[in-house]
Design a protein around this motif. Structure first.
Motif, PDB file in Angstrom:
ATOM      1  N   PRO A  37       8.807  -0.853  -9.765  1.00 52.36           N
ATOM      2  CA  PRO A  37       8.510  -1.922  -8.803  1.00 52.36           C
ATOM      3  C   PRO A  37       7.033  -1.969  -8.407  1.00 52.36           C
ATOM      4  CG  PRO A  37      10.508  -0.772  -8.172  1.00 52.36           C
ATOM      5  CD  PRO A  37       9.886   0.035  -9.270  1.00 52.36           C
ATOM      6  N   ARG A  38       6.382  -0.826  -8.396  1.00 52.96           N
ATOM      7  CA  ARG A  38       4.957  -0.816  -8.048  1.00 52.96           C
ATOM      8  C   ARG A  38       4.104  -1.353  -9.195  1.00 52.96           C
ATOM      9  NH1 ARG A  38       7.864   2.236  -5.066  1.00 52.96           N
ATOM     10  NH2 ARG A  38       7.252   2.642  -2.902  1.00 52.96           N
ATOM     11  N   LEU A  39       4.506  -1.063 -10.422  1.00 59.30           N
ATOM     12  CA  LEU A  39       3.825  -1.658 -11.570  1.00 59.30           C
ATOM     13  C   LEU A  39       4.008  -3.175 -11.583  1.00 59.30           C
ATOM     14  CD1 LEU A  39       4.771   0.991 -14.250  1.00 59.30           C
ATOM     15  CD2 LEU A  39       2.445   0.263 -13.754  1.00 59.30           C
ATOM     16  N   GLU A  40       5.220  -3.626 -11.265  1.00 67.98           N
ATOM     17  CA  GLU A  40       5.469  -5.064 -11.189  1.00 67.98           C
ATOM     18  C   GLU A  40       4.648  -5.698 -10.074  1.00 67.98           C
ATOM     19  OE1 GLU A  40       9.675  -5.224 -10.685  1.00 67.98           O
ATOM     20  OE2 GLU A  40      10.090  -4.435 -12.705  1.00 67.98           O
ATOM     21  N   LEU A  41       4.490  -4.970  -8.975  1.00 67.74           N
ATOM     22  CA  LEU A  41       3.678  -5.470  -7.872  1.00 67.74           C
ATOM     23  C   LEU A  41       2.221  -5.639  -8.307  1.00 67.74           C
ATOM     24  CD1 LEU A  41       4.107  -6.104  -4.797  1.00 67.74           C
ATOM     25  CD2 LEU A  41       3.233  -3.823  -4.335  1.00 67.74           C
ATOM     26  N   VAL A  42       1.708  -4.667  -9.056  1.00 70.74           N
ATOM     27  CA  VAL A  42       0.344  -4.780  -9.566  1.00 70.74           C
ATOM     28  C   VAL A  42       0.225  -5.984 -10.495  1.00 70.74           C
ATOM     29  CG1 VAL A  42      -1.371  -3.689 -11.087  1.00 70.74           C
ATOM     30  CG2 VAL A  42      -0.254  -2.353  -9.290  1.00 70.74           C
ATOM     31  N   ARG A  43       1.216  -6.154 -11.381  1.00 73.31           N
ATOM     32  CA  ARG A  43       1.172  -7.260 -12.350  1.00 73.31           C
ATOM     33  C   ARG A  43       1.331  -8.624 -11.683  1.00 73.31           C
ATOM     34  NH1 ARG A  43       6.262  -7.061 -15.541  1.00 73.31           N
ATOM     35  NH2 ARG A  43       6.968  -8.286 -13.737  1.00 73.31           N
ATOM     36  N   ASP A  44       2.302  -8.723 -10.774  1.00 73.60           N
ATOM     37  CA  ASP A  44       2.676 -10.037 -10.245  1.00 73.60           C
ATOM     38  C   ASP A  44       1.913 -10.429  -8.989  1.00 73.60           C
ATOM     39  OD1 ASP A  44       4.549 -10.107 -12.288  1.00 73.60           O
ATOM     40  OD2 ASP A  44       6.185  -9.385 -11.015  1.00 73.60           O
ATOM     41  N   VAL A  45       1.414  -9.436  -8.248  1.00 74.21           N
ATOM     42  CA  VAL A  45       0.777  -9.738  -6.962  1.00 74.21           C
ATOM     43  C   VAL A  45      -0.670  -9.250  -6.910  1.00 74.21           C
ATOM     44  CG1 VAL A  45       0.878  -9.359  -4.462  1.00 74.21           C
ATOM     45  CG2 VAL A  45       2.997  -9.660  -5.762  1.00 74.21           C
ATOM     46  N   TYR A 100      -4.378  -2.629 -19.256  1.00 77.07           N
ATOM     47  CA  TYR A 100      -3.206  -1.762 -19.233  1.00 77.07           C
ATOM     48  C   TYR A 100      -1.922  -2.568 -19.100  1.00 77.07           C
ATOM     49  CZ  TYR A 100      -6.710   1.865 -18.427  1.00 77.07           C
ATOM     50  OH  TYR A 100      -7.796   2.698 -18.538  1.00 77.07           O
ATOM     51  N   LEU A 101      -1.960  -3.646 -18.321  1.00 73.86           N
ATOM     52  CA  LEU A 101      -0.781  -4.496 -18.185  1.00 73.86           C
ATOM     53  C   LEU A 101      -0.445  -5.166 -19.513  1.00 73.86           C
ATOM     54  CD1 LEU A 101      -1.537  -6.154 -14.721  1.00 73.86           C
ATOM     55  CD2 LEU A 101       0.082  -4.306 -15.184  1.00 73.86           C
ATOM     56  N   LEU A 102      -1.473  -5.654 -20.208  1.00 75.38           N
ATOM     57  CA  LEU A 102      -1.246  -6.317 -21.488  1.00 75.38           C
ATOM     58  C   LEU A 102      -0.732  -5.354 -22.543  1.00 75.38           C
ATOM     59  CD1 LEU A 102      -4.388  -8.656 -21.693  1.00 75.38           C
ATOM     60  CD2 LEU A 102      -2.027  -9.303 -21.140  1.00 75.38           C
ATOM     61  N   GLN A 103      -1.100  -4.096 -22.432  1.00 83.83           N
ATOM     62  CA  GLN A 103      -0.642  -3.115 -23.412  1.00 83.83           C
ATOM     63  C   GLN A 103       0.873  -2.944 -23.350  1.00 83.83           C
ATOM     64  OE1 GLN A 103      -3.158   0.204 -23.868  1.00 83.83           O
ATOM     65  NE2 GLN A 103      -1.649   1.494 -24.877  1.00 83.83           N
ATOM     66  N   HIS A 104       1.445  -3.204 -22.193  1.00 82.26           N
ATOM     67  CA  HIS A 104       2.881  -2.993 -22.022  1.00 82.26           C
ATOM     68  C   HIS A 104       3.684  -4.289 -22.038  1.00 82.26           C
ATOM     69  CE1 HIS A 104       2.118   1.172 -21.392  1.00 82.26           C
ATOM     70  NE2 HIS A 104       1.375   0.957 -20.338  1.00 82.26           N
ATOM     71  N   GLU A 105       3.027  -5.400 -21.734  1.00 84.01           N
ATOM     72  CA  GLU A 105       3.758  -6.671 -21.719  1.00 84.01           C
ATOM     73  C   GLU A 105       2.783  -7.814 -21.980  1.00 84.01           C
ATOM     74  OE1 GLU A 105       6.620  -9.317 -18.748  1.00 84.01           O
ATOM     75  OE2 GLU A 105       6.275  -7.180 -18.371  1.00 84.01           O
ATOM     76  N   ARG A 106       3.031  -8.557 -23.022  1.00 76.03           N
ATOM     77  CA  ARG A 106       2.153  -9.666 -23.388  1.00 76.03           C
ATOM     78  C   ARG A 106       2.222 -10.769 -22.336  1.00 76.03           C
ATOM     79  NH1 ARG A 106       0.103 -11.594 -28.345  1.00 76.03           N
ATOM     80  NH2 ARG A 106      -1.658 -12.931 -27.764  1.00 76.03           N
ATOM     81  N   ASP A 107       1.079 -11.291 -21.960  1.00 77.45           N
ATOM     82  CA  ASP A 107       0.971 -12.386 -21.000  1.00 77.45           C
ATOM     83  C   ASP A 107      -0.186 -13.253 -21.474  1.00 77.45           C
ATOM     84  OD1 ASP A 107       0.221 -14.043 -18.830  1.00 77.45           O
ATOM     85  OD2 ASP A 107       1.048 -12.638 -17.371  1.00 77.45           O
ATOM     86  N   GLU A 108       0.140 -14.336 -22.154  1.00 79.02           N
ATOM     87  CA  GLU A 108      -0.897 -15.164 -22.779  1.00 79.02           C
ATOM     88  C   GLU A 108      -1.853 -15.759 -21.759  1.00 79.02           C
ATOM     89  OE1 GLU A 108       0.828 -18.032 -25.367  1.00 79.02           O
ATOM     90  OE2 GLU A 108       1.750 -16.531 -26.693  1.00 79.02           O
ATOM     91  N   THR A 109      -1.332 -16.148 -20.603  1.00 77.85           N
ATOM     92  CA  THR A 109      -2.202 -16.737 -19.573  1.00 77.85           C
ATOM     93  C   THR A 109      -3.189 -15.702 -19.045  1.00 77.85           C
ATOM     94  OG1 THR A 109      -0.456 -18.295 -18.931  1.00 77.85           O
ATOM     95  CG2 THR A 109      -2.246 -17.908 -17.356  1.00 77.85           C
ATOM     96  N   LEU A 110      -2.682 -14.516 -18.736  1.00 84.93           N
ATOM     97  CA  LEU A 110      -3.549 -13.455 -18.224  1.00 84.93           C
ATOM     98  C   LEU A 110      -4.551 -13.020 -19.284  1.00 84.93           C
ATOM     99  CD1 LEU A 110      -4.180 -11.528 -15.886  1.00 84.93           C
ATOM    100  CD2 LEU A 110      -2.448  -9.964 -16.807  1.00 84.93           C
ATOM    101  N   GLU A 111      -4.109 -12.921 -20.533  1.00 90.07           N
ATOM    102  CA  GLU A 111      -5.012 -12.510 -21.607  1.00 90.07           C
ATOM    103  C   GLU A 111      -6.114 -13.543 -21.811  1.00 90.07           C
ATOM    104  OE1 GLU A 111      -4.766 -11.085 -26.295  1.00 90.07           O
ATOM    105  OE2 GLU A 111      -2.963 -11.122 -25.030  1.00 90.07           O
ATOM    106  N   GLN A 112      -5.765 -14.818 -21.730  1.00 88.66           N
ATOM    107  CA  GLN A 112      -6.783 -15.853 -21.883  1.00 88.66           C
ATOM    108  C   GLN A 112      -7.793 -15.808 -20.747  1.00 88.66           C
ATOM    109  OE1 GLN A 112      -7.086 -18.057 -24.633  1.00 88.66           O
ATOM    110  NE2 GLN A 112      -9.097 -18.157 -23.638  1.00 88.66           N
ATOM    111  N   ARG A 113      -7.302 -15.547 -19.539  1.00 87.07           N
ATOM    112  CA  ARG A 113      -8.211 -15.420 -18.397  1.00 87.07           C
ATOM    113  C   ARG A 113      -9.172 -14.251 -18.604  1.00 87.07           C
ATOM    114  NH1 ARG A 113      -5.190 -15.763 -12.904  1.00 87.07           N
ATOM    115  NH2 ARG A 113      -5.386 -17.974 -13.399  1.00 87.07           N
TER     116      ARG A 113
END
Length: 670
Positions: A37-45, A100-113
């Motif tokens: 949940p803390r990793l998700e918090l870092v990713r999402d918030v 580090y977030l991208l290494q574990h879960e692809r996020d095209e919007t975040l990667e483009q940013r």
């Protein structure tokens, strides 16, 4: 727009570098009831929120201007530099967390940013490789003239770390190329040849960054440059004195200065003596931790036993004389620094979040050099307590300072306590801590296990999947646990073929005892002198280890030299240190004393603390005894009560109020 900027791409980071590919250090993937949940918090918030802050899009947060500074430096926008001289590092740490977030879960919007930000950084780079928005925008003629104070190599170090992490996560080399060009430039500037600078940055960071770059590329020049910066520090004639004379005896922050100030700066930045002659943790706590981290990695990679002995000596002083029970370091607000051995005040403490993060960095490198429980115990203590306390449960409020005792009523009128806040802040003018938190939590999988030859070390009990590359073959480790609330751990081995190897499980110092079984059969195993339980066999796919760590509430008593905590006790269960809060116990927490030998049991938290294990202790509360400031021959009396303790990391998430970690303890006869 400056004509010295270039966005030209290069075919390779450096002429001789051999890149080792993405995922080089991808130790595993966290899947854990506490940490996920803390990793998700870092990713999402946290990361999206910090992006808004970096772009000045949060109305009630201190403006950052960090992205704007790069646009100005690239000549794409008019304006002036704004922020701290090291403002670039906030962007670098954001990028590293994203990697580090991208290494574990692809996020095209975040990667483009991130890609767009990297291109902006590249456009701000000069033709000769130099990259720093403060000096490009504000003082273009003053490059490398005030290393003592102005963080040029510090900013470079953070951007190098981001570049390595982004390459490892995505395989994209753009930022890595930019930073290798910058390091090529740094190599021409620093050294002992005619016209070069025999100096080093006031804020260590480039050292550990160069070691990360060396690990990623195998380029020996980077290790050599790291050694130059380490071994040059503190040599005579002193670089700070020479630099100060060259720039006309002026200081960055307040103009003309005096020589005694320079003497102070040497200790502040661990440059008071050559590193091999240093034997105490001194000066700015973050700088100390970063320097020692780079030194430890250099010692390990170059098999430098003398340098490792220096790291061990400095660690021992820090961990046995200057470490808070919450894992924090830095006892005083002036210079965010250490003071002297056993000086650990609770209310005026600084305990910067970044400093505790630095403790985690250093512990990891010491574990890599010589696996020993004492390093992992401190890493765990800092991580679960001081580090986690730096961020609110909603991920949008942060502590820079982490006290062990707070009374909001006295903060406003006591200038000695002006650095202490009773609630977390949205952002800071000096915003090093929030992005540092994000990058550590996002990379937590790298701290759980370690491998060397035929041994895999389990340092932290955090659930997930971890790859263990050993000399005889690769094992996969699936770890399940309810840590920090329960002490049961299950480890399941995955192996394509049988692998003869040793699996070393840390037995934490807080565990009152342990039991271990393999495939349902209890093992009569003994802990090694380094605090690890070593199990050696030919591991088969599906082998299952069950480890049970006894997790009673432990009473922690201070060293007799800790005058601030004399007669006091702290409560710890597993890795978590606990504290009293006004929300549960009312005002005047100093009236509460634990009963010696009194019962302490657990209870479940509710509302904001739902899912957490709290503690309930037999206690005594001092009774009121009139209004006289002092009384003759009128000993205090007490009423029996119960006191509720919450995990330290969770304090200040409900309402503003008093808090304290260390509590008086009275004999049972009271």
């Amino acid at each position: 727009m400056s004509t010295s900027h270039s966005s030209q791409s290069h075919d390779s980071p450096s002429p001789e570098a051999t890149l080792q590919g993405p995922g080089l250090h991808g130790a595993g993937r966290i899947s854990d009831r506490f940490w996920s949940p803390r990793l998700e918090l870092v990713r999402d918030v946290v990361v999206p929120y910090q992006w808004e802050v970096l772009n000045d899009q949060v109305p009630d947060a201190t403006p950052s201007h960090a992205i704007e500074n790069f646009r100005i430096a690239a000549g794409e926008q008019q304006g002036t530099f704004h922020g701290m001289v090291f403002q670039d590092s906030d962007v670098a740490k954001w990028l590293e967390a994203v990697a580090y977030l991208l290494q574990h879960e692809r996020d095209e919007t975040l990667e483009q940013r991130a890609d767009d930000t990297i291109e902006l950084i590249a456009r701000a780079q000069h033709e000769d490789g130099y990259l720093n928005t403060y000096f490009t925008c504000q003082a273009p003629g003053e490059r490398w003239t005030n290393l003592c104070e102005c963080h040029e190599l510090y900013c470079a170090g953070h951007m190098i770390e981001a570049a390595v992490a982004y390459f490892e996560a995505t395989g994209k080399r753009r930022l890595l190329e930019v930073m290798c060009r910058f390091v090529d430039h740094v190599e021409t500037v620093f050294g002992h040849e005619s016209g070069q600078i025999a100096g080093y940055d006031g804020h260590p960071e480039i050292e550990l960054a160069l070691m990360r770059l060396y690990d990623a590329t195998g380029e020996p020049r980077y290790l050599k440059l790291c050694r130059f910066f380490v071994e040059e520090r503190g040599q005579l004639p002193h670089f700070y004195d020479l630099e100060w004379e060259r720039r006309g005896r002026t200081h960055h922050d307040f103009g003309a200065g005096t020589q005694p100030f320079m003497l102070h700066k040497k200790t502040y930045s661990q440059a008071h003596a050559p590193v091999h002659e240093q034997d105490r943790a001194v000066g700015h706590a973050v700088r100390f931790a970063y320097l020692c981290t780079g030194m430890a990695q250099l010692a390990q990679r170059s098999d430098d036993k003398a340098l490792l002995a220096t790291c061990r000596r400095l660690w021992d002083n820090m961990a046995s004389r200057q470490l808070y029970v919450t894992g924090g370091i830095g006892a005083q607000a002036p210079e965010e620094s250490f003071t002297t051995d056993f000086d650990l005040p609770n209310d005026t403490v600084y305990g910067e979040t970044c400093a505790a993060i630095g403790v985690v960095f250093l512990a990891r490198q010491m574990l890599a050099a010589e696996p020993d429980r004492r390093y992992a115990d401190v890493m765990e203590r800092a991580l679960y307590n001081n580090v986690l306390a730096g961020m609110s449960l909603d991920g949008q409020h942060f502590f820079y300072v982490n006290p062990l005792e707070v009374d909001p009523k006295v903060l406003a009128d006591n200038p000695i306590l002006e650095h202490v806040k009773p609630v977390r802040q949205r952002w800071f003018t000096c915003a090093c801590c929030p992005p540092n938190l994000a990058r550590l939590i996002a990379s937590l999988d790298r701290y759980v296990v370690g491998c060397a030859d035929d041994t895999a070390w389990v340092h932290l009990y955090i659930g997930g999947e971890f790859e263990l590359p050993l000399s005889a073959g690769t094992l996969r480790l699936h770890q399940e646990t309810d840590m920090p609330w329960q002490g049961a751990v299950t480890l399941t081995i995955g192996a394509d073929v049988p692998v003869q190897a040793r699996l070393a499980l840390r037995i934490p110092a807080w565990a009152e005892g342990f039991e271990v079984s393999l495939d349902g059969e209890r093992l009569d195993a003994e802990m090694s002198s380094n605090g690890y339980l070593e199990l050696e066999r030919q591991w088969q796919d599906g082998d299952r280890i069950a480890l049970r760590l006894e997790m009673p509430v432990r009473r922690v008593y201070p060293h007799r030299a800790l005058r601030h905590d004399a007669g006091r006790v702290a409560l710890q269960r597993g890795p978590l240190v606990y504290c009293l809060e006004q929300a549960d116990n009312g005002e005047r927490l100093h009236d509460i004393a634990l009963r010696e030998g009194g019962i302490v049991d657990t209870l479940e938290g509710t509302d904001a603390l739902s899912g957490m294990t709290l503690l309930r202790a037999e206690a005594l509360r001092e009774n009121a005894a009139g209004e006289a400031l002092y009384r003759f021959d009128d000993a205090p009396t007490y009423t029996r009560t119960e006191a509720v303790f919450v995990p330290y990391f969770a304090w200040a998430n409900r309402q503003e109020g008093e808090m304290r970690v260390w509590t008086r303890e009275l004999p049972r006869r009271a």
